[in-house]
Design a protein around this motif. Structure first.
Motif, mmCIF file in Angstrom:
data_model
loop_
_atom_site.group_PDB
_atom_site.id
_atom_site.type_symbol
_atom_site.label_atom_id
_atom_site.label_comp_id
_atom_site.label_asym_id
_atom_site.label_seq_id
_atom_site.Cartn_x
_atom_site.Cartn_y
_atom_site.Cartn_z
ATOM 1 N N GLY A 73 0.784 -1.223 0.000
ATOM 2 C CA GLY A 73 0.000 0.000 0.000
ATOM 3 C C GLY A 73 0.813 1.269 0.000
ATOM 4 O O GLY A 73 0.542 2.205 -0.757
ATOM 5 N N GLU A 74 1.857 1.319 0.814
ATOM 6 C CA GLU A 74 2.599 2.569 0.980
ATOM 7 C C GLU A 74 3.451 2.930 -0.244
ATOM 8 O O GLU A 74 3.720 4.102 -0.488
ATOM 9 C CB GLU A 74 3.491 2.495 2.232
ATOM 10 N N ASP A 75 3.846 1.949 -1.026
ATOM 11 C CA ASP A 75 4.672 2.185 -2.219
ATOM 12 C C ASP A 75 3.855 1.823 -3.454
ATOM 13 O O ASP A 75 3.823 0.671 -3.893
ATOM 14 C CB ASP A 75 5.944 1.343 -2.139
ATOM 15 N N LYS A 76 3.177 2.838 -4.040
ATOM 16 C CA LYS A 76 2.294 2.569 -5.180
ATOM 17 C C LYS A 76 3.062 2.066 -6.399
ATOM 18 O O LYS A 76 2.563 1.242 -7.161
ATOM 19 C CB LYS A 76 1.497 3.832 -5.532
ATOM 20 N N GLY A 77 4.299 2.541 -6.565
ATOM 21 C CA GLY A 77 5.116 2.083 -7.683
ATOM 22 C C GLY A 77 5.420 0.600 -7.565
ATOM 23 O O GLY A 77 5.315 -0.152 -8.542
ATOM 24 N N ALA A 78 5.796 0.160 -6.354
ATOM 25 C CA ALA A 78 6.085 -1.257 -6.126
ATOM 26 C C ALA A 78 4.825 -2.092 -6.307
ATOM 27 O O ALA A 78 4.869 -3.199 -6.859
ATOM 28 C CB ALA A 78 6.646 -1.446 -4.719
ATOM 29 N N ASN A 79 3.694 -1.561 -5.853
ATOM 30 C CA ASN A 79 2.418 -2.261 -6.017
ATOM 31 C C ASN A 79 2.140 -2.545 -7.490
ATOM 32 O O ASN A 79 1.822 -3.671 -7.877
ATOM 33 C CB ASN A 79 1.296 -1.403 -5.411
ATOM 34 N N ILE A 80 2.272 -1.536 -8.324
ATOM 35 C CA ILE A 80 1.983 -1.694 -9.753
ATOM 36 C C ILE A 80 3.006 -2.603 -10.418
ATOM 37 O O ILE A 80 2.666 -3.443 -11.269
ATOM 38 C CB ILE A 80 1.933 -0.310 -10.440
ATOM 39 N N PRO A 101 -8.160 6.387 -6.623
ATOM 40 C CA PRO A 101 -8.838 6.084 -7.887
ATOM 41 C C PRO A 101 -7.890 5.962 -9.075
ATOM 42 O O PRO A 101 -8.098 5.120 -9.958
ATOM 43 C CB PRO A 101 -9.792 7.275 -8.065
ATOM 44 N N LEU A 102 -6.830 6.790 -9.136
ATOM 45 C CA LEU A 102 -5.900 6.721 -10.258
ATOM 46 C C LEU A 102 -5.178 5.381 -10.286
ATOM 47 O O LEU A 102 -5.039 4.759 -11.347
ATOM 48 C CB LEU A 102 -4.877 7.863 -10.178
ATOM 49 N N GLN A 103 -4.746 4.919 -9.127
ATOM 50 C CA GLN A 103 -4.061 3.626 -9.067
ATOM 51 C C GLN A 103 -5.004 2.507 -9.497
ATOM 52 O O GLN A 103 -4.608 1.592 -10.217
ATOM 53 C CB GLN A 103 -3.542 3.368 -7.658
ATOM 54 N N ARG A 104 -6.251 2.600 -9.072
ATOM 55 C CA ARG A 104 -7.239 1.598 -9.484
ATOM 56 C C ARG A 104 -7.400 1.600 -10.998
ATOM 57 O O ARG A 104 -7.460 0.542 -11.632
ATOM 58 C CB ARG A 104 -8.587 1.874 -8.809
ATOM 59 N N THR A 105 -7.473 2.783 -11.596
ATOM 60 C CA THR A 105 -7.620 2.896 -13.045
ATOM 61 C C THR A 105 -6.438 2.264 -13.767
ATOM 62 O O THR A 105 -6.601 1.545 -14.763
ATOM 63 C CB THR A 105 -7.756 4.377 -13.459
ATOM 64 N N VAL A 106 -5.225 2.509 -13.260
ATOM 65 C CA VAL A 106 -4.024 1.924 -13.861
ATOM 66 C C VAL A 106 -4.075 0.397 -13.780
ATOM 67 O O VAL A 106 -3.800 -0.313 -14.757
ATOM 68 C CB VAL A 106 -2.747 2.454 -13.173
ATOM 69 N N LEU A 107 -4.444 -0.123 -12.615
ATOM 70 C CA LEU A 107 -4.521 -1.580 -12.445
ATOM 71 C C LEU A 107 -5.576 -2.198 -13.362
ATOM 72 O O LEU A 107 -5.346 -3.246 -13.972
ATOM 73 C CB LEU A 107 -4.846 -1.911 -10.979
ATOM 74 N N GLU A 108 -6.721 -1.522 -13.474
ATOM 75 C CA GLU A 108 -7.771 -2.041 -14.357
ATOM 76 C C GLU A 108 -7.340 -2.010 -15.809
ATOM 77 O O GLU A 108 -7.660 -2.916 -16.591
ATOM 78 C CB GLU A 108 -9.054 -1.233 -14.161
ATOM 79 N N THR A 109 -6.594 -0.985 -16.189
ATOM 80 C CA THR A 109 -6.087 -0.879 -17.554
ATOM 81 C C THR A 109 -5.088 -1.995 -17.844
ATOM 82 O O THR A 109 -4.977 -2.465 -18.982
ATOM 83 C CB THR A 109 -5.432 0.499 -17.780
ATOM 84 N N MET A 110 -4.395 -2.455 -16.825
ATOM 85 C CA MET A 110 -3.464 -3.568 -16.953
ATOM 86 C C MET A 110 -4.197 -4.900 -17.065
ATOM 87 O O MET A 110 -3.587 -5.945 -17.281
ATOM 88 C CB MET A 110 -2.521 -3.610 -15.745
ATOM 89 N N GLY A 111 -5.520 -4.860 -16.914
ATOM 90 C CA GLY A 111 -6.307 -6.084 -17.022
ATOM 91 C C GLY A 111 -6.572 -6.770 -15.698
ATOM 92 O O GLY A 111 -7.020 -7.919 -15.665
#
Length: 235
Positions: A73-80, A101-111
């Protein structure tokens, strides 16, 4: 069931322990040795490694795992990065945490279709949802009773609640049903949205593309879900 939870912060450690208490095999992973030490006696295995390193990740039993949960959670870059690596390695089922919300959008775009918002959803709720196959979402009222969302089985299609007689057969109530509509988010990834149809009645007709909301004892809900799983396997 076998789970790998990557990221053993508050959420990751909580869901790891809860899943282990439910009788599942749980492997917890974190780069921090102190977090690994804090949980190693409560789950099946706890491993310290850098999950953003493709070579290090090869040491994890990903092929034998049913679900991988990225709880960083604390490191969004590592999460992605970890979510992308798990997607690349084609794990059976991937669930990732998002903190905005932005992180969620990125993850959803990744499938990645299953995204957790720990700030809104508890570890207990997700553990309950994961522990019963076929569950879309759940809310545990206490240790015995839950409200559960699950897809309407094909064998229920175009039948009324009265015809199915679920109350007598399984001692479960259908509280309501929900429509599911699909659309694309800002980056073109597929998303779905549900809308409640109202209180279910005896003459309410069920449709296979909908979700039904059940209330009952966890044991009875599990029996109903298992019945439909076995029905599919017989077809």
């Amino acid at each position: 069931m076998k789970y790998i939870v990557i990221g053993l912060g508050t959420f990751g450690s909580s869901i790891s322990v809860k899943l282990a208490e439910m009788g599942n095999e749980v492997i917890g992973v974190d780069i921090s040795m102190s977090k690994v030490d804090a949980i190693k006696e409560k789950i099946t295995h706890a491993i310290s490694l850098d999950a953003t390193d493709p070579e290090a990740v090869k040491n994890l039993p990903l092929k034998d795992c049913d679900v991988v949960i990225v709880g960083i959670g604390e490191d969004k870059g590592a999460n992605i990065m970890v979510a992308a690596l798990m997607k690349q390695m084609k794990v059976k089922r991937l669930i990732s945490r998002a903190v905005d919300p932005l992180q969620r959008t990125v993850l959803e775009t990744m499938g990645i279709e299953e995204v957790i918002h720990p700030e809104k959803e508890t570890a207990d709720r997700w553990a309950q949802r994961l522990n019963m196959e076929g569950v879309v979402d759940s809310f545990e009222l206490d240790s015995d009773y839950s409200i559960v969302e699950t897809k309407v089985p094909e064998e229920y299609h175009e039948k009324t609640i009265k015809e199915l007689n679920i109350k007598d057969n399984f001692d479960i109530l259908i509280l309501t049903t929900m429509n599911v509509s699909n659309f694309k988010n800002e980056l073109g990834a597929n998303k779905s949205e549900t809308s409640v149809k109202g209180i279910a009645r005896a003459d309410t007709v069920l449709y296979k593309d909908e979700i039904m909301v059940l209330y009952g004892h966890n044991r009875d809900i599990r029996n109903l879900l298992e019945e439909h799983k076995n029905f599919k396997e017989r077809m």
